[in-house]
Write an enzyme that holds these catalytic residues in place. Structure first.
Site, PDB file in Angstrom:
ATOM      1  N   THR A 273       1.947  -0.955  -9.748  1.00  0.00           N
ATOM      2  CA  THR A 273       1.972  -1.661 -11.025  1.00  0.00           C
ATOM      3  C   THR A 273       2.876  -0.890 -11.969  1.00  0.00           C
ATOM      4  O   THR A 273       2.693   0.311 -12.177  1.00  0.00           O
ATOM      5  CB  THR A 273       0.539  -1.786 -11.579  1.00  0.00           C
ATOM      6  OG1 THR A 273      -0.259  -2.473 -10.608  1.00  0.00           O
ATOM      7  CG2 THR A 273       0.525  -2.559 -12.891  1.00  0.00           C
TER       8      THR A 273
ATOM      9  N   ARG B  73      -1.653   4.490  -4.281  1.00  0.00           N
ATOM     10  CA  ARG B  73      -0.396   3.902  -4.724  1.00  0.00           C
ATOM     11  C   ARG B  73      -0.514   2.847  -5.818  1.00  0.00           C
ATOM     12  O   ARG B  73       0.500   2.268  -6.211  1.00  0.00           O
ATOM     13  CB  ARG B  73       0.406   3.307  -3.560  1.00  0.00           C
ATOM     14  CG  ARG B  73       0.782   4.299  -2.508  1.00  0.00           C
ATOM     15  CD  ARG B  73       1.800   3.779  -1.558  1.00  0.00           C
ATOM     16  NE  ARG B  73       1.377   2.564  -0.884  1.00  0.00           N
ATOM     17  CZ  ARG B  73       2.195   1.770  -0.216  1.00  0.00           C
ATOM     18  NH1 ARG B  73       3.471   2.055  -0.143  1.00  0.00           N
ATOM     19  NH2 ARG B  73       1.748   0.692   0.390  1.00  0.00           N
ATOM     20  N   ASP B  74      -1.707   2.575  -6.320  1.00  0.00           N
ATOM     21  CA  ASP B  74      -1.826   1.593  -7.400  1.00  0.00           C
ATOM     22  C   ASP B  74      -2.976   1.970  -8.334  1.00  0.00           C
ATOM     23  O   ASP B  74      -3.841   1.151  -8.646  1.00  0.00           O
ATOM     24  CB  ASP B  74      -2.020   0.188  -6.834  1.00  0.00           C
ATOM     25  CG  ASP B  74      -1.735  -0.913  -7.854  1.00  0.00           C
ATOM     26  OD1 ASP B  74      -0.988  -0.656  -8.829  1.00  0.00           O
ATOM     27  OD2 ASP B  74      -2.252  -2.029  -7.682  1.00  0.00           O
ATOM     28  N   VAL B  75      -2.963   3.218  -8.790  1.00  0.00           N
ATOM     29  CA  VAL B  75      -3.988   3.692  -9.722  1.00  0.00           C
ATOM     30  C   VAL B  75      -3.685   3.076 -11.083  1.00  0.00           C
ATOM     31  O   VAL B  75      -2.604   3.284 -11.637  1.00  0.00           O
ATOM     32  CB  VAL B  75      -3.999   5.233  -9.809  1.00  0.00           C
ATOM     33  CG1 VAL B  75      -5.028   5.713 -10.816  1.00  0.00           C
ATOM     34  CG2 VAL B  75      -4.260   5.840  -8.432  1.00  0.00           C
TER      35      VAL B  75
END
Length: 179
Positions: free
Chosen positions: A113, A66-68
């Site tokens: 992000t 969920r935050d690559v």
């Protein structure tokens, strides 16, 4: 357990402070590397392929990162096979099991992000491996084009671009790229 996921050796709490002990990576992160400019296509494919392998391993365990983003990719310079750079996906702090219900925090704010966030995260819809693939595609665009896919003046404009705009072409930004 995947060669492209940063190993965690220990986790715990000491005097009210929580900690993670993980492998030290001599090198840099992809975000810092991108400050020097876009990657050459071969280098981008090499790094992104390793991140994709890490995501495949996580997804096989029904885990969604969920935050690559570039800051979550550490690069060990010349430490891989044939002295090539070795990439590690880090910061699984926002990871959730695929069976979880929401991509929202308790305050109904989305998690991730903004420059790399998938539309379903913005909308608060269920997430799955495609959420991470979208983030990886945004990272790939930045690696090749030298900028994030949606450059806008405000956070809301960035979110709306992810939801409504046609993704830009890296070749349109950097015509010297091979098709």
């Amino acid at each position: 357990d995947n060669p492209n996921i940063i190993p965690i050796y220990a986790a715990g709490e000491v005097d009210g402070a929580y900690f993670l002990a993980m492998r030290y990576v001599a090198g840099t992160d992809l975000e810092t590397r991108l400050h020097k400019g876009p990657l050459e296509p071969r280098e981008a494919v090499h790094i992104l392929g390793q991140v994709a392998s890490a995501l495949d391993a996580a997804h096989e365990q029904s885990l969604i990162h969920r935050d690559v983003k570039p800051a979550n990719v550490l690069i060990a310079t010349g430490k891989g096979v044939e002295k090539a750079d070795h990439a590690y996906l880090t910061d699984f702090g926002l990871t959730k099991h695929r069976g979880s219900q929401s991509g929202l925090t308790e305050a109904s704010a989305f998690i991730g992000t903004l420059d790399y966030i998938a539309p379903e995260q913005i909308e608060g819809k269920p997430v799955d491996g495609r959420t991470d693939q979208y983030g990886l595609a945004c990272v790939a665009f930045e690696c090749l084009a030298g900028r994030v896919p949606f450059v806008r003046e405000t956070d809301i404009a960035i979110a709306m671009a992810h939801l409504r705009d046609v993704p830009p072409s890296a070749v349109g930004v950097r015509p010297d790229l091979p098709h």
